[in-house]
Design an enzyme around this catalytic site. Structure first.
Site, PDB file in Angstrom:
ATOM      1  CG  PHE A  93      -1.889   1.054   1.368  1.00  0.00           C
ATOM      2  CD1 PHE A  93      -2.895   1.215   0.433  1.00  0.00           C
ATOM      3  CD2 PHE A  93      -1.855   1.915   2.453  1.00  0.00           C
ATOM      4  CE1 PHE A  93      -3.841   2.216   0.569  1.00  0.00           C
ATOM      5  CE2 PHE A  93      -2.790   2.927   2.603  1.00  0.00           C
ATOM      6  CZ  PHE A  93      -3.786   3.080   1.652  1.00  0.00           C
ATOM      7  CB  SER A 161       2.039  -5.162   2.755  1.00  0.00           C
ATOM      8  OG  SER A 161       0.987  -4.724   3.545  1.00  0.00           O
ATOM      9  CG  MET A 162      -2.553  -4.079   0.371  1.00  0.00           C
ATOM     10  SD  MET A 162      -3.254  -2.547  -0.258  1.00  0.00           S
ATOM     11  CE  MET A 162      -4.755  -2.431   0.729  1.00  0.00           C
ATOM     12  CD1 TRP A 186      -3.282  -5.774   5.812  1.00  0.00           C
ATOM     13  CD2 TRP A 186      -4.412  -5.740   3.887  1.00  0.00           C
ATOM     14  NE1 TRP A 186      -4.515  -5.227   6.067  1.00  0.00           N
ATOM     15  CE2 TRP A 186      -5.240  -5.194   4.905  1.00  0.00           C
ATOM     16  CE3 TRP A 186      -4.924  -5.828   2.582  1.00  0.00           C
ATOM     17  CZ2 TRP A 186      -6.527  -4.728   4.655  1.00  0.00           C
ATOM     18  CZ3 TRP A 186      -6.216  -5.376   2.340  1.00  0.00           C
ATOM     19  CH2 TRP A 186      -6.999  -4.826   3.374  1.00  0.00           C
ATOM     20  CG  ASP A 207       2.403  -7.219  10.413  1.00  0.00           C
ATOM     21  OD1 ASP A 207       1.784  -6.156  10.599  1.00  0.00           O
ATOM     22  OD2 ASP A 207       2.666  -7.663   9.285  1.00  0.00           O
ATOM     23  CG  HIS A 239       3.207  -4.475   7.874  1.00  0.00           C
ATOM     24  ND1 HIS A 239       2.589  -5.661   7.529  1.00  0.00           N
ATOM     25  CD2 HIS A 239       3.003  -3.647   6.812  1.00  0.00           C
ATOM     26  CE1 HIS A 239       2.038  -5.547   6.329  1.00  0.00           C
ATOM     27  NE2 HIS A 239       2.284  -4.334   5.866  1.00  0.00           N
TER      28      HIS A 239
HETATM   29  O1  9J6 Z   1      -5.483  -1.313   6.229  1.00  0.00           O
HETATM   30  C1  9J6 Z   1      -5.472  -1.050   5.008  1.00  0.00           C
HETATM   31  O2  9J6 Z   1      -6.510  -0.789   4.371  1.00  0.00           O
HETATM   32  C2  9J6 Z   1      -4.178  -1.020   4.303  1.00  0.00           C
HETATM   33  C3  9J6 Z   1      -3.291  -2.172   4.696  1.00  0.00           C
HETATM   34  C4  9J6 Z   1      -1.969  -1.930   4.016  1.00  0.00           C
HETATM   35  C5  9J6 Z   1      -1.088  -3.132   4.063  1.00  0.00           C
HETATM   36  C6  9J6 Z   1       0.118  -2.809   3.218  1.00  0.00           C
HETATM   37  O3  9J6 Z   1       0.160  -3.046   2.033  1.00  0.00           O
HETATM   38  O4  9J6 Z   1       1.100  -2.122   3.869  1.00  0.00           O
HETATM   39  C7  9J6 Z   1       2.240  -1.761   3.136  1.00  0.00           C
HETATM   40  C8  9J6 Z   1       2.898  -0.632   3.785  1.00  0.00           C
END
Ligand code: 9J6
Ligand code: ZN
Length: 291
Positions: A93, A161-162, A186, A207, A239
């Protein structure tokens, strides 16, 4: 020598010649794995900042291909050993390529072509990041300037993450991938029974953004169709622990890629039996044959 014995020896010789003719090799003559690249690994070599291959890089500007934005391709310059396996890597993200870019030279110098990416948009959902990974691999193998260096049948995906969630989507949507390595994935969906790609999830014990208890661990558990899978939890890791430049992510991601993209069993020693909890690993789950 009587004629009966001579006849028996003759038969034995014929048998030996037939064996040679049929290509039935003794173990000493067994063909080496054609995908093996680089010297036999050691603990020092899998944790080193750079591997044995000289590398070069090429920028891929926006607009070069469809379905992904831009990125950088890192590749071994050696063309004497045939093609290399390849891996595309995407960040999370609102995160730039810079977050995952260290994996480019680190893995390329060990014998992979590595395509590190920026995303189309900072808010792209995991499923979109998955399709960007696959589009980037398609560009890499068919249109990029290094396409002749890449084996299009030996591809893998990584992401943070994403982008880790995106790696799960890519693996589910393209079962021909040889490996997937989500880092602190994520993704709210924890039903990945459709993943048939060898997958290693690396999570952070503490995390709070993609908690392992609600994401990495149920994702790992749900992958009942993956031929092999592993879950590595970084001790006290937040994270960003799995995606920061560190020798634990590097060692285990490299070993996973070598084992499943290159079928290189010389790296089994780092994966099976499972590493015991230590100062870097709070827990490790896997499907090793004897664990
Ligand atoms: O909580 C959310 O809607 C966004 C989660 C973001 C997870 C991610 O990709 O973190 C990268 C910094
Ligand atoms: Zn394979």
């Amino acid at each position: 020598m009587n004629s009966a014995l001579r006849k028996r020896l003759g038969l034995l010789l014929t048998g030996a010649s037939l064996t040679a003719l049929l290509g039935v090799n003794t173990p000493a003559e067994a063909a080496q794995n054609p995908y093996e690249r680089g010297p036999a690994p050691t603990e020092a070599s899998v944790t080193a900042a750079r591997g044995p291959f000289a590398i070069a890089q090429v920028s891929v500007p926006s607009g070069s291909g469809t379905g992904f934005n831009n990125g950088t391709i890192y590749y071994p310059t050696d063309t004497s050993q045939g093609t290399f396996g390849a891996v595309a890597v995407i960040p999370g993200f609102i995160s730039p390529q810079l977050v995952i870019q260290w994996l480019g030279p680190r893995l390329a110098s060990q014998g992979f072509v590595v395509f590190t990416l920026d995303t189309n948009g900072g808010g792209d959902l995991p499923e979109s990041r998955g399709s960007q990974l696959l589009a980037a691999l398609d560009y890499l193998t068919t249109r990029s300037t290094v396409r002749d260096r890449v084996d299009p049948t030996r591809l893998a995906v990584m992401g943070h993450s994403m982008g880790g969630g995106g790696s799960l989507w890519a693996a589910q949507n393209r079962p021909s991938l040889q490996a997937a390595i989500p880092l602190a994935p994520w993704e709210l969906d924890t039903t990945w029974e459709g993943v048939k790609v060898p997958t290693m999830i690396i999570g952070g014990q503490t995390d709070a953004i993609a908690p392992v208890g609600s994401m990495s661990i149920p994702q790992y558990t749900s992958m009942t169709a993956a031929p092999e899978k592993a879950y590595l939890e970084m001790k006290n890791g937040n994270h960003f622990a799995p995606v920061s430049e560190n020798s634990t992510t590097a060692k285990y991601a490299l070993s996973w890629l070598k084992r499943f993209v290159d079928d290189d069993t010389r790296y089994d020693q780092f994966l099976c039996p499972a590493p015991a909890p230590n100062s870097a690993i709070s827990q490790y789950r896997d499907t090793c044959p004897n664990d």
